[in-house]
Write a protein that holds these residues in place. Structure first.
Motif, mmCIF file in Angstrom:
data_model
loop_
_atom_site.group_PDB
_atom_site.id
_atom_site.type_symbol
_atom_site.label_atom_id
_atom_site.label_comp_id
_atom_site.label_asym_id
_atom_site.label_seq_id
_atom_site.Cartn_x
_atom_site.Cartn_y
_atom_site.Cartn_z
ATOM 1 N N LYS A 101 0.828 -1.203 0.000
ATOM 2 C CA LYS A 101 0.000 0.000 0.000
ATOM 3 C C LYS A 101 0.863 1.255 0.000
ATOM 4 C CE LYS A 101 -3.671 2.300 2.614
ATOM 5 N NZ LYS A 101 -4.547 2.229 3.822
ATOM 6 N N GLN A 102 1.952 1.233 0.767
ATOM 7 C CA GLN A 102 2.829 2.398 0.863
ATOM 8 C C GLN A 102 3.543 2.676 -0.449
ATOM 9 O OE1 GLN A 102 3.124 4.383 3.513
ATOM 10 N NE2 GLN A 102 4.726 5.700 2.659
ATOM 11 N N ILE A 103 4.024 1.624 -1.107
ATOM 12 C CA ILE A 103 4.826 1.793 -2.317
ATOM 13 C C ILE A 103 3.963 2.142 -3.524
ATOM 14 C CG2 ILE A 103 6.224 0.526 -3.996
ATOM 15 C CD1 ILE A 103 7.873 1.418 -1.701
ATOM 16 N N PHE A 104 2.822 1.469 -3.661
ATOM 17 C CA PHE A 104 2.053 1.580 -4.906
ATOM 18 C C PHE A 104 0.915 2.589 -4.828
ATOM 19 C CE2 PHE A 104 4.128 -2.510 -5.178
ATOM 20 C CZ PHE A 104 4.573 -2.527 -6.494
ATOM 21 N N LEU A 105 0.774 3.291 -3.724
ATOM 22 C CA LEU A 105 -0.282 4.299 -3.633
ATOM 23 C C LEU A 105 -0.097 5.430 -4.644
ATOM 24 C CD1 LEU A 105 -2.834 5.097 -2.086
ATOM 25 C CD2 LEU A 105 -1.372 6.345 -0.463
ATOM 26 N N PRO A 106 1.131 5.953 -4.852
ATOM 27 C CA PRO A 106 1.276 7.039 -5.842
ATOM 28 C C PRO A 106 1.251 6.571 -7.289
ATOM 29 C CG PRO A 106 3.073 7.040 -4.209
ATOM 30 C CD PRO A 106 2.388 5.715 -4.145
ATOM 31 N N LEU A 107 1.362 5.266 -7.552
ATOM 32 C CA LEU A 107 1.482 4.772 -8.916
ATOM 33 C C LEU A 107 0.126 4.679 -9.598
ATOM 34 C CD1 LEU A 107 4.335 3.940 -7.829
ATOM 35 C CD2 LEU A 107 4.178 1.966 -9.329
ATOM 36 N N ASN A 108 0.177 4.752 -10.917
ATOM 37 C CA ASN A 108 -1.037 4.551 -11.709
ATOM 38 C C ASN A 108 -1.430 3.072 -11.694
ATOM 39 O OD1 ASN A 108 -0.948 7.287 -12.407
ATOM 40 N ND2 ASN A 108 0.379 6.876 -14.171
ATOM 41 N N LEU A 123 6.365 -8.474 -7.966
ATOM 42 C CA LEU A 123 7.801 -8.475 -8.253
ATOM 43 C C LEU A 123 8.562 -7.596 -7.262
ATOM 44 C CD1 LEU A 123 10.215 -9.188 -10.014
ATOM 45 C CD2 LEU A 123 9.601 -7.296 -11.525
ATOM 46 N N LEU A 124 8.106 -6.366 -7.056
ATOM 47 C CA LEU A 124 8.828 -5.460 -6.166
ATOM 48 C C LEU A 124 8.746 -5.908 -4.708
ATOM 49 C CD1 LEU A 124 8.112 -1.918 -7.651
ATOM 50 C CD2 LEU A 124 10.022 -3.461 -8.058
ATOM 51 N N THR A 125 7.617 -6.496 -4.316
ATOM 52 C CA THR A 125 7.517 -7.018 -2.950
ATOM 53 C C THR A 125 8.473 -8.184 -2.750
ATOM 54 O OG1 THR A 125 5.178 -6.374 -2.871
ATOM 55 C CG2 THR A 125 5.940 -7.935 -1.216
ATOM 56 N N PHE A 128 15.876 0.848 -2.026
ATOM 57 C CA PHE A 128 16.120 0.210 -3.321
ATOM 58 C C PHE A 128 14.812 0.025 -4.080
ATOM 59 C CE2 PHE A 128 16.862 -3.301 -6.206
ATOM 60 C CZ PHE A 128 18.141 -3.083 -6.679
ATOM 61 N N VAL A 129 13.809 -0.511 -3.408
ATOM 62 C CA VAL A 129 12.521 -0.754 -4.060
ATOM 63 C C VAL A 129 11.762 0.556 -4.266
ATOM 64 C CG1 VAL A 129 10.335 -1.984 -3.854
ATOM 65 C CG2 VAL A 129 12.435 -3.070 -3.105
ATOM 66 N N LEU A 130 11.905 1.498 -3.341
ATOM 67 C CA LEU A 130 11.223 2.785 -3.487
ATOM 68 C C LEU A 130 11.700 3.529 -4.726
ATOM 69 C CD1 LEU A 130 9.336 4.987 -2.369
ATOM 70 C CD2 LEU A 130 11.267 5.826 -1.024
ATOM 71 N N LEU A 131 13.004 3.533 -4.963
ATOM 72 C CA LEU A 131 13.530 4.197 -6.156
ATOM 73 C C LEU A 131 13.067 3.503 -7.432
ATOM 74 C CD1 LEU A 131 17.150 5.059 -4.987
ATOM 75 C CD2 LEU A 131 15.218 6.608 -5.267
ATOM 76 N N LEU A 132 12.999 2.180 -7.397
ATOM 77 C CA LEU A 132 12.477 1.458 -8.560
ATOM 78 C C LEU A 132 11.021 1.830 -8.824
ATOM 79 C CD1 LEU A 132 13.969 -2.128 -8.149
ATOM 80 C CD2 LEU A 132 14.451 -0.498 -9.969
ATOM 81 N N SER A 133 10.233 1.991 -7.746
ATOM 82 C CA SER A 133 8.842 2.384 -7.937
ATOM 83 C C SER A 133 8.735 3.804 -8.487
ATOM 84 C CB SER A 133 8.076 2.271 -6.606
ATOM 85 O OG SER A 133 8.517 3.254 -5.678
ATOM 86 N N LEU A 134 9.654 4.684 -8.113
ATOM 87 C CA LEU A 134 9.656 6.040 -8.676
ATOM 88 C C LEU A 134 10.010 6.026 -10.154
ATOM 89 C CD1 LEU A 134 11.347 8.068 -5.782
ATOM 90 C CD2 LEU A 134 8.914 7.901 -6.340
ATOM 91 N N TYR A 135 10.979 5.172 -10.527
ATOM 92 C CA TYR A 135 11.302 5.037 -11.944
ATOM 93 C C TYR A 135 10.101 4.473 -12.708
ATOM 94 C CZ TYR A 135 16.085 5.468 -10.161
ATOM 95 O OH TYR A 135 17.220 5.899 -9.535
ATOM 96 N N LEU A 136 9.402 3.546 -12.093
ATOM 97 C CA LEU A 136 8.216 2.971 -12.723
ATOM 98 C C LEU A 136 7.106 3.998 -12.856
ATOM 99 C CD1 LEU A 136 6.839 0.371 -13.786
ATOM 100 C CD2 LEU A 136 6.099 -0.072 -11.440
#
Length: 227
Positions: free
Chosen positions: A56-63, A72-74, A215-223
């Protein structure tokens, strides 16, 4: 002296077989499989709560298209976190202190985010290379700078994780060696260095968790930029 400090970062072997594979598989062996029971145990309940909160924390800002990367990221987060924490145990090996492993994780994942951006929205992806309103004489320079910045991203991901864990491991070993050396001369100073060692160990646990999250947070920002 120098060889003893950095020997902890060389991959251990048994009968000529590198044990780094065992160190990489151990986090998955210790991570319990979710159960279909009505009342799961405390460990599985804690695991489920952690995965839901993290997702929920990582993917809340994503489309919405970016939510396909949740599994995958989890998995990458759990994998890196497990290796970081298990590497703090005595007589163990931390695979994430190896730059080759970290780049092996960072480069394919970063390349996948870039490929998705160029496949789904090539105009927006190319637009990131040139900020809006740039003066005409600066356009070639900014395009070169942004392109270099784009290709440095996976290197920064791998080097950040490697450098932080390596530095903390070296500090722990240096302070532990100082504690043993002071024990025969001054117990008071040895006690102070031992307390420092305990505090540094707690800090290292925090760094191990934070670096896996970053590490995963930056990948989610790139995504997020490419979806």
């Amino acid at each position: 002296m120098t060889l003893n400090l950095f020997s902890q970062f060389s991959s251990p072997t048994l009968l000529g077989i590198p044990l780094i594979i065992v160190a990489m598989l151990t986090p998955w062996l210790l991570f319990p499989t979710p159960s279909n029971r009505w009342l799961p145990n405390r460990l599985i309940s804690s695991q489920t709560w952690f995965v839901k909160t993290f997702t929920k924390q990582i993917f809340l800002p994503l489309n919405t298209p970016g939510h396909k990367w949740a599994f995958l990221l989890t998995s990458v987060m759990v994998f890196i976190l497990g290796m970081n924490l298990l590497g703090l145990l005595p007589y163990t090996f931390t695979p994430t202190t190896q730059l080759s492993l970290n780049l092996g994780l960072a480069v394919p994942l970063w390349l996948a985010t870039v490929a998705i951006g160029f496949r789904n929205q090539i105009t927006a992806s190319l637009g990131h290379l040139l900020p809006e309103g740039t003066p005409t004489p600066l356009i070639p320079v900014l395009i070169i700078i942004e392109t270099i910045s784009l290709f440095i991203r996976p290197l920064a991901l791998g080097v950040r994780l490697t450098a932080n864990l390596t530095a903390c491991h070296l500090l722990i070993q240096l302070i532990s060696m100082a504690t043993m050396a002071m024990a025969s001369t001054s117990m008071f100073v040895s006690s102070l260095t031992f307390v420092t060692l305990l505090l540094l160990t707690v800090l290292e646990i925090a760094v191990a968790m934070i670096q896996a999250y970053v590490f995963v947070l930056l990948l989610s920002l790139y995504l997020q930029e490419n979806t």
